[in-house]
Write an enzyme that holds these catalytic residues in place. Structure first.
Site, PDB file in Angstrom:
ATOM      1  N   TYR A 168       0.808  -1.220   0.000  1.00  0.00           N
ATOM      2  CA  TYR A 168       0.000   0.000   0.000  1.00  0.00           C
ATOM      3  C   TYR A 168       0.841   1.269   0.000  1.00  0.00           C
ATOM      4  CZ  TYR A 168      -0.473  -0.558   5.237  1.00  0.00           C
ATOM      5  OH  TYR A 168      -0.292  -0.724   6.578  1.00  0.00           O
ATOM      6  N   GLU A 169       0.137   2.389  -0.268  1.00  0.00           N
ATOM      7  CA  GLU A 169       0.775   3.691  -0.580  1.00  0.00           C
ATOM      8  C   GLU A 169       1.583   3.594  -1.874  1.00  0.00           C
ATOM      9  OE1 GLU A 169      -0.359   5.991   1.078  1.00  0.00           O
ATOM     10  OE2 GLU A 169      -0.839   5.194   3.045  1.00  0.00           O
ATOM     11  N   GLY A 170       1.143   2.742  -2.786  1.00  0.00           N
ATOM     12  CA  GLY A 170       1.895   2.500  -4.029  1.00  0.00           C
ATOM     13  C   GLY A 170       2.857   1.356  -3.809  1.00  0.00           C
TER      14      GLY A 170
END
Length: 603
Positions: free
Chosen positions: A410-412
């Site tokens: 997550y967060e890219g």
């Protein structure tokens, strides 16, 4: 302030400029208030979260919500919220510190906290109108309401702007009706407010909306069942379905078509916060592993006395300590940049924070990648030290390992973030914000010349290591410059080269941060006091060179041939050269012995 401006490097500039240890902030620089805040957060986590870790693993969503409410009552949800909206209005370093020490006991609470204080609240404080901020932020800051963030869709993951959720203006022009599906929505099960992204007509970019949610009056909102996940098991994660959900026009967040910009800037802050949120899990894993190893007797002695176990302690502690150095270095850069922009009088507090974080987007991506990978390695070794018991749910190791796994997604994803940090550096170079071309040309000329065969004076602490860091920066410029020259704007299609270049860049930033942290401590307290920290900085650099050599070699032989290839391979060999190779086993022993004696992570 002029002096402050001179000492703050722009984002990405670390690769072309020298940084002095006096110009960085380290955890040893925490002031009395920050240490008191750290103690308060740690006490809360030990009492309410760590002690109930087994309950979190049984998917006790109500416990997560209850702990969030307690965190709100104690003020921990309001640290970064301006005082005008019911918050504590503390600086960026303070918000990082709270995020750090509140996140280590379980990924379930860490995710709930991060989703609420970050992407659930921050878009309103940064982009909302005054009316929106007055209406919603105090409730979010106190924990009366909880926030969630609805961006990801089944067909839109890394490509955040490709979402299909629609927002249609009503005939009377007073509201939008939102229809679509969102997935992987953290805090969905107990949120009162959602930041929702949807497309109006055929706009190129999505638009953000503030959507209230009341289960008694769902307004076309339906929640899916709780997702069954590998880790973060007590983090409420659901799909959210919108069926003509009515949202007043005044609840549009920022301007039409600005949603993608909001999402990307929220991710920049989210990335550095995620990085720092991975630190205390490492500290706790190391401490639990050491306690176990000191008590576990095999072959008539504790397993902590064996070199194979000590090697693990040394490497785990080094990665954690290096991550701390890099995180708080970047955090203070952002805080100083915020102060600079505010003092110039051109930006509001919110604009100053937005632009300051955007300035260091490269560092945010690098830290997210590096430290999410450190925490996975740390928890994996924690299981190994516990042996068969590590695989059991009766010890905290296996849950820590499972929770760590999501951080690389997550967060890219880490792959996206690796390519982003190089892509952003290239864009900064094109804009003239970071002059990469001049030093890259100087490196090219240096390689064509005759190298010096004199042995420098390396008698001062870290004199050789600093020279190596300087050379590693040259190596990055050599490889990246040649690749950019060959592929031009099409370099972003060469994903494997971008990944290799990012590994070099990340290792340089981490290694430099560690050396500067240890040097600063040694200057303040003496080299003997900083013995273990000096060892960790040297051990980390040794490993960094290994990573950089491999990434550099793979890149060079993949895009070059003939004389150019031979010259760059010679340059690679020159730039990673040691005069005084460190004794790695001795360094590990110095680090491990201190941890074993203290019976915990003690740095």
């Amino acid at each position: 302030m002029a002096e402050l401006h001179n000492n703050i490097l722009r984002g990405g500039q670390f690769v072309v400029k020298e940084t002095k240890c006096e110009d960085i902030f380290t955890p040893e620089d925490f002031n009395e208030d920050q240490l008191m805040m750290k103690e308060a957060v740690t006490e809360f986590v030990d009492r309410e979260i760590w002690a109930k870790k087994a309950q979190f693993e049984k998917k006790d969503y109500a416990l997560t919500e209850s702990c969030m409410r307690q965190a709100g009552e104690l003020g921990f949800l309001s640290v970064s919220v301006p005082e005008a909206y019911g918050g504590m209005g503390m600086g960026f370093v303070d918000t990082m510190l709270v995020c750090d020490f509140i996140s280590g006991a379980t990924g379930s609470f860490s995710t709930a906290f991060g989703a609420h204080t970050g992407i659930g609240t921050m878009p309103i404080t940064l982009y909302g109108t005054e009316e929106q901020k007055q209406k919603y932020v105090p409730k979010l800051a106190s924990g009366e309401w909880f926030g969630s963030y609805c961006l990801t869709e089944p067909s839109a993951g890394s490509d955040a702007n490709s979402g299909k959720t629609k927002a249609v203006l009503s005939e009377d022009g007073k509201s939008y009706k939102i229809t679509g599906q969102k997935m992987w929505i953290s805090n969905a099960g107990f949120c009162n407010l959602m930041i929702v992204f949807a497309r109006i007509e055929d706009d190129k970019y999505i638009t953000g909306f503030i959507v209230e949610y009341d289960p008694k009056n769902p307004n076309g909102i339906t929640l899916g069942e709780e997702e069954h996940k590998l880790g973060i098991r007590a983090s409420s994660t659901r799909q959210v379905f919108f069926n003509e959900t009515e949202v007043p026009v005044e609840n549009m967040l920022s301007l039409r078509g600005h949603g993608f910009k909001i999402a990307m800037n929220a991710l920049n802050v989210g990335r550095i916060k995620l990085a720092v949120a991975c630190l205390d899990a490492q500290r706790r894993t190391i401490s639990e592993s050491v306690k176990y190893a000191n008590e576990r007797i095999q072959f008539k002695k504790p397993i902590s006395s064996f070199g194979a176990i000590q090697q693990k302690f040394a490497e785990m502690a080094t990665n954690c300590w290096v991550g701390e150095a890099a995180c708080y270095r970047a955090a203070k850069n952002i805080e100083d940049r915020i102060a600079l922009r505010k003092n110039n009088g051109k930006d509001s507090e919110q604009e100053a924070e937005l632009k300051a974080v955007e300035e260091y987007a490269i560092e945010c991506s690098m830290l997210k990648v590096a430290i999410s990978e450190f925490v996975q390695k740390c928890t994996d070794e924690g299981i190994q030290i516990f042996g068969g018991m590590g695989f059991s749910e009766d010890t905290p190791m296996e849950s820590a390992w499972r929770d760590a796994r999501i951080t690389r997604i997550y967060e890219g994803t880490n792959e996206i973030n690796r390519m982003l940090c190089i892509g952003m550096l290239i864009k900064k170079a094109m804009k003239g914000h970071v002059d990469v071309l001049t030093p890259a040309m100087a490196v090219k000329e240096e390689l064509a010349g005759i190298p010096s065969f004199e042995t420098p004076d390396y008698s001062k602490l870290f004199s050789e290591e600093k020279n190596i860091i300087d050379n590693l920066k040259k190596l990055f410029l050599m490889v990246a410059g040649a690749a950019l020259q060959k592929y031009g704007e099409q370099i972003e299609d060469q994903q494997q080269l971008m990944l290799a270049a990012s590994d070099i860049l990340i290792q340089i930033y981490l290694a430099e941060s560690a050396i500067l942290r240890a040097e600063k401590l040694a200057k303040a307290k003496g080299e003997d006091h900083a013995k273990q920290q000096i060892a960790m900085a040297k051990l980390n650099l040794f490993h960094a060179i290994d990573v950089i050599e491999t990434a550099g070699k793979h890149s060079i032989i993949s895009f070059s041939t003939g004389d150019e290839q031979r010259m760059m391979l010679m340059g690679l060999k020159r730039y990673i050269k040691y005069v005084n190779m460190p004794n790695i086993i001795e360094l590990r022993h110095i680090i491990a012995q201190k941890i074993i004696e203290e019976n915990k992570y003690c740095f």
